[in-house]
Structure formats: C-alpha cells, structure tokens
Scaffold this motif. Sequence first.
Motif, PDB file in Angstrom:
ATOM      1  N   TYR A   1       0.836  -1.201   0.114  1.00 12.46           N
ATOM      2  CA  TYR A   1      -0.017  -0.034   0.115  1.00 12.46           C
ATOM      3  C   TYR A   1       0.920   1.258  -0.046  1.00 12.46           C
ATOM      4  O   TYR A   1       2.040   1.342   0.619  1.00 12.46           O
TER       5      TYR A   1
ATOM      6  N   THR B   1      -0.201   7.507  -1.706  1.00 15.68           N
ATOM      7  CA  THR B   1      -1.281   8.241  -2.552  1.00 15.68           C
ATOM      8  C   THR B   1      -2.692   7.121  -2.488  1.00 15.68           C
ATOM      9  O   THR B   1      -3.616   7.310  -3.130  1.00 15.68           O
ATOM     10  N   GLY B   2      -2.573   6.053  -1.638  1.00 16.13           N
ATOM     11  CA  GLY B   2      -3.828   5.264  -1.515  1.00 16.13           C
ATOM     12  C   GLY B   2      -4.149   4.427  -2.479  1.00 16.13           C
ATOM     13  O   GLY B   2      -5.073   3.538  -2.591  1.00 16.13           O
ATOM     14  N   ARG B   3      -2.966   3.584  -2.749  1.00 12.19           N
ATOM     15  CA  ARG B   3      -3.074   2.816  -4.031  1.00 12.19           C
ATOM     16  C   ARG B   3      -2.673   1.289  -3.539  1.00 12.19           C
ATOM     17  O   ARG B   3      -1.846   1.455  -2.760  1.00 12.19           O
TER      18      ARG B   3
ATOM     19  N   SER C   1      -7.780   4.958  -1.633  1.00 13.42           N
ATOM     20  CA  SER C   1      -8.090   6.303  -0.944  1.00 13.42           C
ATOM     21  C   SER C   1      -7.494   7.288  -1.933  1.00 13.42           C
ATOM     22  O   SER C   1      -6.235   7.666  -1.452  1.00 13.42           O
ATOM     23  N   LYS C   2      -7.902   7.876  -2.884  1.00 10.15           N
ATOM     24  CA  LYS C   2      -7.271   8.826  -3.768  1.00 10.15           C
ATOM     25  C   LYS C   2      -6.539  10.076  -2.998  1.00 10.15           C
ATOM     26  O   LYS C   2      -6.992  10.650  -2.447  1.00 10.15           O
TER      27      LYS C   2
ATOM     28  N   SER D   1      -4.763  10.054  -0.560  1.00  2.95           N
ATOM     29  CA  SER D   1      -4.569   9.876   0.777  1.00  2.95           C
ATOM     30  C   SER D   1      -4.032   8.564   1.356  1.00  2.95           C
ATOM     31  O   SER D   1      -4.513   7.534   0.865  1.00  2.95           O
TER      32      SER D   1
ATOM     33  N   ILE E   1      -2.631   5.268   2.858  1.00  2.09           N
ATOM     34  CA  ILE E   1      -3.218   3.947   3.398  1.00  2.09           C
ATOM     35  C   ILE E   1      -1.813   3.676   4.633  1.00  2.09           C
ATOM     36  O   ILE E   1      -0.769   3.495   4.454  1.00  2.09           O
TER      37      ILE E   1
ATOM     38  N   GLY F   1      -6.552   4.243   6.957  1.00  3.95           N
ATOM     39  CA  GLY F   1      -5.505   5.086   6.522  1.00  3.95           C
ATOM     40  C   GLY F   1      -5.995   6.655   7.005  1.00  3.95           C
ATOM     41  O   GLY F   1      -6.614   6.663   7.887  1.00  3.95           O
TER      42      GLY F   1
ATOM     43  N   ASP G   1      -7.598   9.135   5.545  1.00  2.00           N
ATOM     44  CA  ASP G   1      -8.966   9.614   5.446  1.00  2.00           C
ATOM     45  C   ASP G   1      -9.933   9.111   6.556  1.00  2.00           C
ATOM     46  O   ASP G   1     -11.257   9.579   6.391  1.00  2.00           O
TER      47      ASP G   1
ATOM     48  N   SER H   1      -7.421  10.328  10.939  1.00  2.00           N
ATOM     49  CA  SER H   1      -6.604   9.208  10.695  1.00  2.00           C
ATOM     50  C   SER H   1      -6.686   7.829  11.543  1.00  2.00           C
ATOM     51  O   SER H   1      -6.649   8.130  12.596  1.00  2.00           O
TER      52      SER H   1
END
Length: 372
Positions: free
Chosen positions: A34, A37-39, A56-57, A59, A61, A81, A83, A108
């Motif tokens: 992870y 940038t949340g990918r 989470s675009k 943001s 994780i 994460g 967000d 968070s």
Amino acid sequence: MKVKELWSFKHYEPILGIKLGDINDDGQVEVVAYTKTGRLLILSLKGELLFQEIISKDSPIWHLKIYDIDKDGTNELILGGMDGYLRVFKCNKTYVLNSLWNHKLGSSISGILIDDLNFDNRNEIIVHSLDKTIRVLKNLEGNLVWGQVFEDGIGDAIIYSDHINPGKKEIIACGNDGSFRVFDASTGKLLWFKKYSDKIRCITYLNSINGPVIICGGDDKKLHIIDKETQEEIKSIEFNDYVWKCISYPFIKFNKVIINSYSFTHFNSSIPLENLKFTSKLICLNETLEVIWELKRYNIEFLDVIEIYEKIFLLAGTTRGEVLVIEERTGKILNIIHNDSCTNMIQFLIEKGLFFSCHENGRILAYKLENM
C-alpha cells in the motif's frame, strides 16, 4: 546466515507497507503493498504485478490486515488510512476487490487489531484513531459494539489476556494526551488509567518474575514500567530520544520486551543521511526487568520478532535504508542489507524462508534466507 536477493520491484511512489497472505483462496501467497497516495498493489511471490487499485485517492493507507474475520475459509483485506475510513474487502480469483463494508472515523486511523474479545467464536475488529476514539466493531457489518473517547488522539493499543482469569480480556490503549487506559474488552468499561506529562506512543506488557507489568513510553524519552496489580510505577529507563516501539515476546510466555527509541535528527538536517550520527538505540528487557543488551546508533523505522526453527530473530528496518537481521539473545547483527532509501516495513514468510522489504523510493525487494 546468508541472504540472497531474489528480485526488486519499482513503483513510482513511496511504498508505506506490505503484507503477505493468500487473499483469494487460490492456494498462493500474494504480496500486498500500500502506498502514500492510497493505491493497493498485489504482486506474486516472483515479483509480478497482478493487480492494482486506488483505494483512497491522494490519501495514504497506513494499515492493512489480511485475515479471515468471518471464518468462512477465505481471507479479507482490512485497510485503514489518513482519510479515517476502515474498509473491508473480499478479493476474487482475478484479484478484483469487492467491498463488504466500511466504517468512518473522524480522523486518521492509527491502528487495527482483530480478536475474539468475548469468547463467542466471532472476531471483533478494534480500531483506534487520531479522532480520540477507540472502537470495537462487529466483523460482519462493522456495527459499533462499544467505543471510548480520550482527550487526544490514540497512538497504540494491545489486547491483554488475563492468565489468572482466562475468560477475561482487556484492551490497553495509550494516547497523545499522555495517558494509557485499561478497558474491559467485552463491555468497554474503563477499569483504570494512568497519566503522564507527555505523549505516549507505544504500549505492551511483560510477564515478569513478580507478575505482569505494563510497559509504555513516548515523548518524555522514558520507558515506564507499571505493576499491573498495584497500578504503581516500579521502574523507568531514560533514553536520549523518543520511545517509539515496544514488542513483548515470545508468544504465550511474553517474558521479554524489545524497545526502540527514535531520533528526528535527520529532519531538516543539511548533513547527508549516511553521515548522521544517531543517538537512538534498541534494547532488550528480560523478566527481571533488566536490560540484557542494547544496539546503538540505528534509527529504526520498523521492528518485528520472528521465530525460525525454534530460534528467535529480530527484523529491523532503518531510516538509512538498512535491513537488519538480529540475533535475539545477544543483539548481534547477523546480516545487514544496505538500500538507498528508508525501509518502511519488512515481512517474513516462514514456510519458504523468504522476506520482503518496502522502501520510501517505491521499491519492494525479496530475499531468501539461507543456512538458517
């Protein structure tokens, strides 16, 4: 002990963490990473990218668990994460993620635990956050069982099993308000608490020769040892830096603890990272609460305890990018791997003798332990 590098995978953004597990019930272990940038990235054990998806675009994780929370024979992915969303997914044979449920917290997420807290053969999910809350959620739909509120964000939490009363569990959590609090795990009732002058970053417990003790530390640069029965502090150990992480081991006995401190010297420093002299260190406490060894001048970002053929080792990742394999009894470094970017996490696959590291520069590396 020899270490052989097997492969390297490069992503274009920082890899914050990795976990290992069979995520779609195909009999194969995957590497799940992870990012900042949340990918989410899913790789094979050979380093092939199988699937990726934005969770989470833009943001980060922070946390991932691979666990069969509903006991149906297939693991779920549990993610949390920045967000504030706790997300639970099933993964199909082609690695497509199907959302089961999510739960929104106010800030968070700082940690996720999974356990059967009330002995009903059903797992609960425990999540704590910088929104000042710790919450226990039902595993199937994410409904709230109970919650408690601190004065500030919560940084760490553990589950304590009472050996005198095996039918009882407690949750012990610590926060930025300088307190740690002990809750009945089943009902959420506050049993007792203790407060210090500064942020508490980590907490664990140890079964000492005189009974269980709670061990915690943080920004006052002290390790505090508290008798769990009397609730009084019986010892403290001073550090030059923040007390960052503490882990009790081995499993069941829990009569040793490793603790690392963390230095922020490298932040805003004009000195190259490789030339910085860190004052942080790693120490080991035994059941008499004595320091049996210490390892100095390594700034540790990630720390874990592993057992291989009845021998215990420590895996540590450092700010400079080193990966350390440490002999647990003596603190001797058995192997050191140098990388050119901060090591964020290390994971070990015992049955195959493989371990994997991920780094701030987007690299994931796989290694084989030989002559164990």
